[in-house]
Scaffold this active site. Structure first.
Site, PDB file in Angstrom:
ATOM      1  CG  HIS A  81      -9.108 -53.755-117.454  1.00 10.93           C
ATOM      2  ND1 HIS A  81      -9.429 -54.248-117.677  1.00 10.93           N
ATOM      3  CD2 HIS A  81     -10.240 -52.828-117.042  1.00 10.93           C
ATOM      4  CE1 HIS A  81     -10.656 -54.890-118.236  1.00 10.93           C
ATOM      5  NE2 HIS A  81     -11.700 -53.605-117.878  1.00 10.93           N
ATOM      6  CG  ASN A 154     -14.033 -57.323-120.241  1.00 17.49           C
ATOM      7  OD1 ASN A 154     -13.039 -57.060-120.340  1.00 17.49           O
ATOM      8  ND2 ASN A 154     -14.905 -56.701-118.780  1.00 17.49           N
TER       9      ASN A 154
END
Ligand code: HEM
Length: 509
Positions: A81, A154
């Site tokens: 990420h 997510n």
């Protein structure tokens, strides 16, 4: 004069907005340039040299400080990420959630809880393109009166694996291969498909990430999911399992593969720019929060294991209950301080919200704060975006880059001289009973393929074509036909034989 003094006092007493800093530097235009120690700099363009042509002197302390700071400007990027965008806003609950949880920020519909959200891609590094096929992060920090609460989710409802011990292997397999550092932000390579072909529990996730959900058109038009299962506890100590869903007010919009990859070349920062520009234009960026609930007493009666994050809970049996809405309306002032240094963690919980025994979640709870102590240093909790708006009081001390000045002589408890005391728990505590052998075992209800098949069969013809095309576009980069074959036989054929045949043919197998 009195009015001015009063104004200054009021300003000094105002609580800080999240992400704001009492160390805010304005660098007002026309201010005198100084060193970090506050000494005026008279020449910022010429180093101190012997004569006009050099060499440069070690005693040029202004030069050395400037270059030394510059040399240390980068910190390690997040191990996953790494590329993201952040925005501030607020959350409001629709109705009191008192029956289900005692969390204070979920009780009063008139209360606006400040939030910070960071959206991200997962596989690519900090400079990678936004629109390549990937999972997207959707992490929300609620600055509640009981401390920070994070939903670190997510944009897809399930995950590749169900036990945290496999996460480093998954990430190694996804990221660039170690010998040549290729590909920098795509799953199209031998190692990913090799790992996947040996990891049947990833099948359901593949039907999401290789659909057009893997290339969202905007962070404003993307769903969010907590993925793991959490526990809500009310003041009577009654507990229920919950799964979180965020739904964008603008609806879901994705790119198809061709558009996503064209844009990746034309504007690698497309998603970050889209969010920033919309907020600058004053457009409302809104999401609704829903939960699915399951009685804990029902968990063993399901055909699947509800704590297995490769599974969704059927919405006809566990309907989505609206909880509240979130509005993002403020861009950060400084990306590095407020977004790059943001630190989320699924262990940032408030009273009334607890962890389930989900083996992924249990591992995540350790991993985030651990990596943040390395990435940002042990005092990362005091950085502007991470700072709790609730008062922090404990006997944790010192560490690198400590900025707090602690008064008094008592830095331990208990103490006969006073000091800090433990809080009194409000309501009946939730004390789940756990018993079992200490063992390394896979959960017994695995069934890695049913939900993947159901999802495939529910797709329309275009969606099926896109799934096949997107899989081919990735698998064609696999240079070892035996790995392509394993991926098709072990995984894709388990979704659908026809899909497997289409892909085999397209790859010339
Ligand atoms: C056991 C499995 C997992 C482990 C060990 C893990 C670990 C990590 C680590 C180490 C980071 C970097 C954090 C930082 O540097 O601040 C991260 C970021 C992140 N992870 Fe996970 N992760 C796991 C699974 C998941 C799952 C299932 C989700 C989704 C529900 C998820 C969502 C995120 C998000 C959104 C971020 C970015 C947070 C941000 O914006 O700063 N992770 N993860």
């Amino acid at each position: 004069m009195k009015t001015i003094l009063l104004f200054m006092l009021v300003v000094a007493m105002m609580p800080l907005a999240p992400g704001a800093s009492d160390d805010a530097v304005s660098n007002a235009s026309g201010s005198v340039l100084t060193t970090g120690q506050g000494h005026p700099i008279f020449d910022n363009n010429n180093s101190l040299t012997v004569g006009e042509r050099g060499p440069t002197l070690l005693q040029d302390i202004e030069f050395i400080e400037k270059i030394a700071n510059f040399d240390r400007e980068r910190i390690p990027e997040r191990v996953v990420h790494a590329k993201g965008a952040g925005a501030f806003g607020y959350f409001q609950v629709y109705e009191p959630m008192t029956n289900y949880t005692k969390a204070k920020f979920l009780q009063d519909p008139d209360q606006k809880t400040p939030v910070f959200v960071r959206f991200s891609t997962v596989a690519g590094g900090r400079g990678s393109a936004d629109t390549v096929r990937d999972v997207r992060g959707f992490a929300t920090k609620f600055y509640t009166e009981e401390g920070n609460y994070d939903i670190v989710g997510n944009d897809l409802p399930v995950f590749f694996i169900r036990d945290a011990i496999k996460f480093p292997d998954l990430v190694h397999a996804v990221k660039a291969e170690p010998h040549n550092n290729i590909p920098s932000s795509s799953t199209g390579h031998n190692n990913f498909w090799d790992f996947i072909s040996q990891t049947p529990e990833s099948t359901h996730m593949l039907t999401w990430v290789f659909s057009d959900r893997g290339t969202p058109a905007s962070y404003r038009m993307m769903e969010g999911f907590g993925v793991n299962t959490y526990v809500w506890v009310n003041s009577e100590g009654q507990a229920v399992y919950v799964k979180y869903h965020w739904k964008p007010a603008l609806g879901v919009k994705n790119f198809d593969h061709q558009n996503a990859y064209r844009i990746a070349g034309e504007d690698p920062d497309y998603l970050v720019r889209d969010l920033w520009d919309a907020i600058e234009r004053g457009e409302s960026v809104e999401y609704e929060l829903y939960v699915q609930m399951m009685n804990i007493s029902e968990e063993l009666n399901q055909t699947f294991d509800p704590l297995d994050d490769t599974k969704t809970w059927p919405e006809d049996q566990f309907p989505l209950m609206p909880v509240g809405k979130m509005v993002l309306d403020r861009n950060p002032d400084n990306f590095f301080t407020q977004v790059e240094q943001a630190a989320f963690c699924p262990a940032n919980l408030v009273p009334g919200i607890e962890l389930s025994a989900d083996k992924m979640l249990q591992g995540r709870v350790f991993s985030y704060a651990d990596t943040q102590r390395y990435r940002l240093g042990v005092n990362f909790k005091d950085l502007p975006t991470n700072r709790s708006l609730a008062t922090v009081a404990n006997n944790q001390r010192d560490g690198a880059m400590q900025t707090k000045i602690f008064n008094g002589s008592i830095n331990f408890a208990p103490s006969s001289q006073g000091g800090l005391i433990s809080a009194t728990e409000a309501g009946v505590p939730y004390e789940p009973y756990v018993q079992g052998n200490i063992t390394r075992e896979t959960i017994y209800k695995t069934d890695d393929f049913s939900q993947a098949r159901e999802r495939y069969l529910a797709m329309n013809e275009t969606e099926k074509e896109h799934l096949a095309g997107n899989l081919v576009a990735d698998l064609k980069w696999v240079t070892k036909p035996e790995i392509q074959r394993l991926a098709i036989d072990n995984i894709i054929a388990q979704i659908d034989e026809g899909l497997a045949a289409t892909i085999s043919e397209a790859l010339g197998l």
